[in-house]
Structure formats: C-alpha cells, structure tokens
Design a protein around this motif. Structure first.
Motif, PDB file in Angstrom:
ATOM      1  N   GLU A 100      11.703 -11.200   6.587  1.00  0.00           N
ATOM      2  CA  GLU A 100      12.240  -9.855   6.834  1.00  0.00           C
ATOM      3  C   GLU A 100      11.156  -8.787   6.706  1.00  0.00           C
ATOM      4  OE1 GLU A 100      15.101  -9.173   8.116  1.00  0.00           O
ATOM      5  OE2 GLU A 100      15.969 -11.171   7.927  1.00  0.00           O
ATOM      6  N   LEU A 101      10.304  -8.901   5.703  1.00  0.00           N
ATOM      7  CA  LEU A 101       9.237  -7.914   5.506  1.00  0.00           C
ATOM      8  C   LEU A 101       8.173  -8.030   6.593  1.00  0.00           C
ATOM      9  CD1 LEU A 101       8.931  -8.072   1.615  1.00  0.00           C
ATOM     10  CD2 LEU A 101      10.149  -6.365   2.995  1.00  0.00           C
ATOM     11  N   ASP A 102       7.894  -9.266   7.048  1.00  0.00           N
ATOM     12  CA  ASP A 102       6.960  -9.442   8.161  1.00  0.00           C
ATOM     13  C   ASP A 102       7.447  -8.680   9.396  1.00  0.00           C
ATOM     14  OD1 ASP A 102       5.165 -11.051   6.768  1.00  0.00           O
ATOM     15  OD2 ASP A 102       5.863 -12.935   7.669  1.00  0.00           O
ATOM     16  N   LYS A 103       8.751  -8.712   9.657  1.00  0.00           N
ATOM     17  CA  LYS A 103       9.306  -7.988  10.813  1.00  0.00           C
ATOM     18  C   LYS A 103       9.075  -6.485  10.676  1.00  0.00           C
ATOM     19  CE  LYS A 103      13.440 -10.224  11.023  1.00  0.00           C
ATOM     20  NZ  LYS A 103      14.830 -10.453  11.401  1.00  0.00           N
ATOM     21  N   PRO A 110      12.147   0.042  10.701  1.00  0.00           N
ATOM     22  CA  PRO A 110      12.980  -0.269   9.539  1.00  0.00           C
ATOM     23  C   PRO A 110      13.722  -1.587   9.702  1.00  0.00           C
ATOM     24  CG  PRO A 110      13.311   1.999  10.226  1.00  0.00           C
ATOM     25  CD  PRO A 110      12.502   1.331  11.307  1.00  0.00           C
ATOM     26  N   GLY A 111      14.043  -2.202   8.578  1.00  0.00           N
ATOM     27  CA  GLY A 111      14.868  -3.396   8.542  1.00  0.00           C
ATOM     28  C   GLY A 111      16.049  -3.144   7.624  1.00  0.00           C
ATOM     29  N   LEU A 132      11.852   0.316   4.749  1.00  0.00           N
ATOM     30  CA  LEU A 132      11.290   1.329   5.630  1.00  0.00           C
ATOM     31  C   LEU A 132       9.761   1.269   5.596  1.00  0.00           C
ATOM     32  CD1 LEU A 132      13.708   4.067   4.325  1.00  0.00           C
ATOM     33  CD2 LEU A 132      13.837   2.974   6.580  1.00  0.00           C
ATOM     34  N   PRO A 133       9.126   1.163   6.769  1.00  0.00           N
ATOM     35  CA  PRO A 133       7.662   1.039   6.800  1.00  0.00           C
ATOM     36  C   PRO A 133       6.950   2.341   6.443  1.00  0.00           C
ATOM     37  CG  PRO A 133       8.536   1.206   9.035  1.00  0.00           C
ATOM     38  CD  PRO A 133       9.722   1.155   8.107  1.00  0.00           C
ATOM     39  N   LEU A 134       5.888   2.203   5.680  1.00  0.00           N
ATOM     40  CA  LEU A 134       5.007   3.322   5.332  1.00  0.00           C
ATOM     41  C   LEU A 134       3.590   2.949   5.766  1.00  0.00           C
ATOM     42  CD1 LEU A 134       6.267   4.016   1.691  1.00  0.00           C
ATOM     43  CD2 LEU A 134       6.876   5.286   3.773  1.00  0.00           C
ATOM     44  N   ALA A 135       2.840   3.935   6.247  1.00  0.00           N
ATOM     45  CA  ALA A 135       1.472   3.682   6.712  1.00  0.00           C
ATOM     46  C   ALA A 135       0.598   4.876   6.335  1.00  0.00           C
ATOM     47  CB  ALA A 135       1.461   3.470   8.222  1.00  0.00           C
TER      48      ALA A 135
END
Length: 164
Positions: A100-103, A110-111, A132-135
């Motif tokens: 799930e985190l790889d996706k 977001p997943g 939620l992705p952070l960059a």
C-alpha cells in the motif's frame, strides 16, 4: 456495540478522513506535493492522536515510523515510533503495508483503505486508514502522512481510541 453505533463511528471516521485530506490538499501548490515542512500540527490538532509520519527509506525501499500519535499506542499495544514495518507487524501485515505504501510513493497519490486488526488478535476491529504523500522537493515522495481511525465492535471502549 449496536449496528447504528458502528455506522455512526464509521461516519465519524469518514468525516475525519475528509478533514485530513482537505487539509493536505490545501497545502498543495499546483502539481507539487506538500512537504513535511508545510504541515502545522495546530491545523490538525483534533486529529493528532492517530496521526503518523512515515519515512520512506531508499535502497532497499522500506518504511520507518518517524512519529506515531499517542492514540496509536492502544492499537499496537506499545510505542511504534522509530520502528520499521517488520518491527511492528507480522509478515503478512508488513507485506500488506509495504504494498500500500509503495503505491502512495510510486503513484504520488493518496491511499485509503481498511485493514483488519486480526493480526493483533482483534478481528472485530479494523483501521480505516488514509496515507498522504509528502515530498520535500514537491515531487519525490520522501515521507507519508498517515491518519487512522479505529472502527468496529468495542473499538471505542476497549482501545481508548475514538473514531475521530
């Protein structure tokens, strides 16, 4: 817990997810992802007990919990801050989270999902999760903001955690 109470807890959890997603989305600038530095705990104060920050480890890719809110202690039965997926979960659960985190990392999106707590001997409870992705550079996901709501029979009375 009666069915109506379970539905109410699930609805409360869904509203909390909407609140967290809206906050994260408000931090985006065009096509850029927000970074850890954009987060302000005071803006999500009500949700903090079950918020997590997950570091993306490169080469080989893995995930480490940089921060786990105090409400997550009851879910895991111990402190999980600083631990990798393999240190927190059994193999099947770690594999689930890695996938799930790889996706989230690969798709930069977001997943959301539901994960049973059966691995912890609590099959009557589940986590309604949001990742939620952070960059830090706006593009390459280096951290994931997590929010969990525990739902299910006796979730509120036994764990000390409210749905939201």
């Amino acid at each position: 817990m009666k069915m109506s109470a379970q539905l109410s807890a699930s609805a409360t959890a869904a509203r909390a997810h909407q609140e967290m997603f809206a906050y994260w989305a408000s931090l985006r600038r065009g096509g850029s992802l927000p970074g850890r530095g954009d987060l302000h705990p005071s803006s999500m104060k009500r949700l903090l007990p079950t918020v997590s920050l997950i570091d993306v480890v490169r080469e080989p890719r893995d995930y480490r919990l940089r921060l786990a809110g105090t409400g997550l202690y009851g879910v895991y039965g111990r402190e999980i801050t600083g631990k990798s997926l393999a240190e927190v979960y059994n193999t099947a659960a770690a594999d689930y989270w890695r996938k799930e985190l790889d996706k989230v990392v690969d798709e930069r999106r977001p997943g959301v999902g539901v994960h049973s707590l059966a691995w912890r001997g609590a099959a009557h409870m589940s986590i309604l999760w949001l990742r939620l992705p952070l960059a830090s550079n706006g593009k390459d996901v280096d951290m994931i903001l997590g929010y969990d709501a525990v739902v299910g029979a006796q979730a509120e009375s036994n764990s000390g955690i409210r749905a939201a």
